[in-house]
Scaffold this motif. Structure first.
Motif, PDB file in Angstrom:
ATOM      1  N   TYR A   1       0.848  -1.192   0.000  1.00  0.00           N
ATOM      2  CA  TYR A   1       0.000   0.000   0.000  1.00  0.00           C
ATOM      3  C   TYR A   1       0.882   1.240   0.000  1.00  0.00           C
ATOM      4  O   TYR A   1       1.989   1.235   0.532  1.00  0.00           O
ATOM      5  N   GLN A   2       0.362   2.323  -0.596  1.00  0.00           N
ATOM      6  CA  GLN A   2       1.146   3.539  -0.709  1.00  0.00           C
ATOM      7  C   GLN A   2       1.184   4.314   0.607  1.00  0.00           C
ATOM      8  O   GLN A   2       2.096   5.095   0.844  1.00  0.00           O
TER       9      GLN A   2
ATOM     10  N   VAL B   1      11.532   6.376   1.250  1.00  0.00           N
ATOM     11  CA  VAL B   1      10.106   6.568   1.480  1.00  0.00           C
ATOM     12  C   VAL B   1       9.923   7.917   2.161  1.00  0.00           C
ATOM     13  O   VAL B   1      10.893   8.547   2.598  1.00  0.00           O
ATOM     14  N   SER B   2       8.678   8.377   2.261  1.00  0.00           N
ATOM     15  CA  SER B   2       8.388   9.595   3.021  1.00  0.00           C
ATOM     16  C   SER B   2       7.945   9.190   4.424  1.00  0.00           C
ATOM     17  O   SER B   2       7.274   8.175   4.607  1.00  0.00           O
ATOM     18  N   LEU B   3       8.328  10.006   5.408  1.00  0.00           N
ATOM     19  CA  LEU B   3       8.039   9.688   6.804  1.00  0.00           C
ATOM     20  C   LEU B   3       7.445  10.912   7.482  1.00  0.00           C
ATOM     21  O   LEU B   3       7.986  12.016   7.373  1.00  0.00           O
ATOM     22  N   ARG B   4       6.331  10.704   8.171  1.00  0.00           N
ATOM     23  CA  ARG B   4       5.654  11.783   8.875  1.00  0.00           C
ATOM     24  C   ARG B   4       5.310  11.337  10.298  1.00  0.00           C
ATOM     25  O   ARG B   4       5.081  10.155  10.541  1.00  0.00           O
TER      26      ARG B   4
ATOM     27  N   LEU C   1      10.912  12.874   6.655  1.00  0.00           N
ATOM     28  CA  LEU C   1      11.646  12.430   5.472  1.00  0.00           C
ATOM     29  C   LEU C   1      10.751  12.570   4.253  1.00  0.00           C
ATOM     30  O   LEU C   1       9.565  12.241   4.302  1.00  0.00           O
ATOM     31  N   ASP C   2      11.306  13.081   3.145  1.00  0.00           N
ATOM     32  CA  ASP C   2      10.563  13.188   1.890  1.00  0.00           C
ATOM     33  C   ASP C   2      11.290  12.419   0.812  1.00  0.00           C
ATOM     34  O   ASP C   2      12.485  12.604   0.593  1.00  0.00           O
ATOM     35  N   SER C   3      10.570  11.574   0.121  1.00  0.00           N
ATOM     36  CA  SER C   3      11.144  10.811  -0.979  1.00  0.00           C
ATOM     37  C   SER C   3      11.188  11.659  -2.238  1.00  0.00           C
ATOM     38  O   SER C   3      10.387  12.576  -2.421  1.00  0.00           O
ATOM     39  N   GLY C   4      12.120  11.350  -3.122  1.00  0.00           N
ATOM     40  CA  GLY C   4      12.173  12.024  -4.412  1.00  0.00           C
ATOM     41  C   GLY C   4      11.185  11.459  -5.405  1.00  0.00           C
ATOM     42  O   GLY C   4      11.014  11.989  -6.502  1.00  0.00           O
TER      43      GLY C   4
ATOM     44  N   LYS D   1      19.410   1.532   3.206  1.00  0.00           N
ATOM     45  CA  LYS D   1      18.313   0.660   2.808  1.00  0.00           C
ATOM     46  C   LYS D   1      17.371   1.410   1.866  1.00  0.00           C
ATOM     47  O   LYS D   1      16.797   2.432   2.221  1.00  0.00           O
ATOM     48  N   LEU D   2      17.231   0.892   0.635  1.00  0.00           N
ATOM     49  CA  LEU D   2      16.360   1.488  -0.368  1.00  0.00           C
ATOM     50  C   LEU D   2      15.411   0.427  -0.909  1.00  0.00           C
ATOM     51  O   LEU D   2      15.815  -0.709  -1.138  1.00  0.00           O
ATOM     52  N   ILE D   3      14.177   0.802  -1.145  1.00  0.00           N
ATOM     53  CA  ILE D   3      13.202  -0.158  -1.662  1.00  0.00           C
ATOM     54  C   ILE D   3      13.641  -0.702  -3.005  1.00  0.00           C
ATOM     55  O   ILE D   3      13.585  -1.906  -3.255  1.00  0.00           O
TER      56      ILE D   3
END
Length: 242
Positions: free
Chosen positions: A142-143, A164-167, A182-185, A211-213
């Motif tokens: 899931y997104q 990934v983005s993190l809030r 964190l904000d993903s590109g 670590k990258l998806i």
């Protein structure tokens, strides 16, 4: 950051994109632009070294722009795409009210790590215990993913991939609730939302360095291809009688 000690705990939720903390991925994208500028002769080696040193010391996304503002890449969307600001809250109706999984530690420890499927909602409860939720190698179906973390005299640690983005939106009562924004590109990258409360305890969420998806998916695909190739080779050898 302990929200109990912050003069304005809501400031993090209304921060402008340029004020967000820069990630290693953000810095890498800017250094890539500087490296290309050096190769094109737009920067001298001394200028390149000086700017890279400044990028590595930069703390916010907005400060990164000044190192490339006089380069063509800064005006073609490459520099400003160093971040994609994710919404501070998940889309209405995107997350179920009930948890897909509960991770509980009472006078004990509980860990979720490795190659596992992350649901849309995960609840973590730590009472005089320790909970670790490691999403750095998880499968994101899931997104948007919400993790509700409650810590009472305990500890909850959450790790995510760097891309990934993190809030975070939570608080502490004589405790620590800290989420590294964190904000993903990539606008299609998963967004992990951390919510909850730390009562005389600790809740922390941060990216796991290295670590990258995409890297994980590449390794999995490579292993699958190797297995398929091996099976085809064995089948061919059997057919040819070798």
């Amino acid at each position: 950051m302990d929200l109990q000690k912050s003069p304005d705990a809501s400031a993090a939720t209304v921060a402008k994109p340029a004020e967000l903390r820069a990630s290693d991925a953000d810095r890498d994208r800017i250094t890539d632009i500087l490296r290309e500028a050096l190769a094109e002769g737009r920067l001298t080696p001394e200028e390149h070294a000086e700017r890279v040193e400044g990028v590595l010391a930069t703390k916010t996304v907005g400060e990164l722009d000044r190192f490339v503002q006089d380069l063509p890449a800064a005006h073609t969307g490459r520099a400003t795409s160093a971040y994609v600001s994710a919404p501070n809250r998940p889309a209405l109706g995107a997350i179920p009210a009930e948890a897909d999984e509960n991770v509980v530690a009472v006078f004990s420890s509980a860990v979720r790590k490795g190659r596992w499927r992350a649901g849309r909602r995960i609840h973590a409860y730590s009472v005089f215990g320790n909970v670790e939720i490691d999403l750095s190698e998880a499968i994101f179906e899931y997104q948007q993913v919400v993790i509700k973390a409650i810590s009472v005299f305990g500890n909850v640690e959450i790790f995510v991939p760097e891309n990934v983005s993190l809030r975070g939106s939570g608080g502490g009562v004589l405790g620590n609730f800290e989420v590294d924004t964190l904000d993903s590109g990539d606008p299609d990258a998963p967004v992990v939302y951390i919510d909850g409360l730390a009562v005389l305890g600790n809740v922390e969420a941060r990216p796991k360095r290295g670590k990258l998806i995409a890297d994980i998916l590449d390794r999995v695909t490579s292993r699958v291809n190797e297995r398929v190739a091996d099976r085809l080779d064995r089948s061919l050898r059997k057919h040819l009688g070798h």
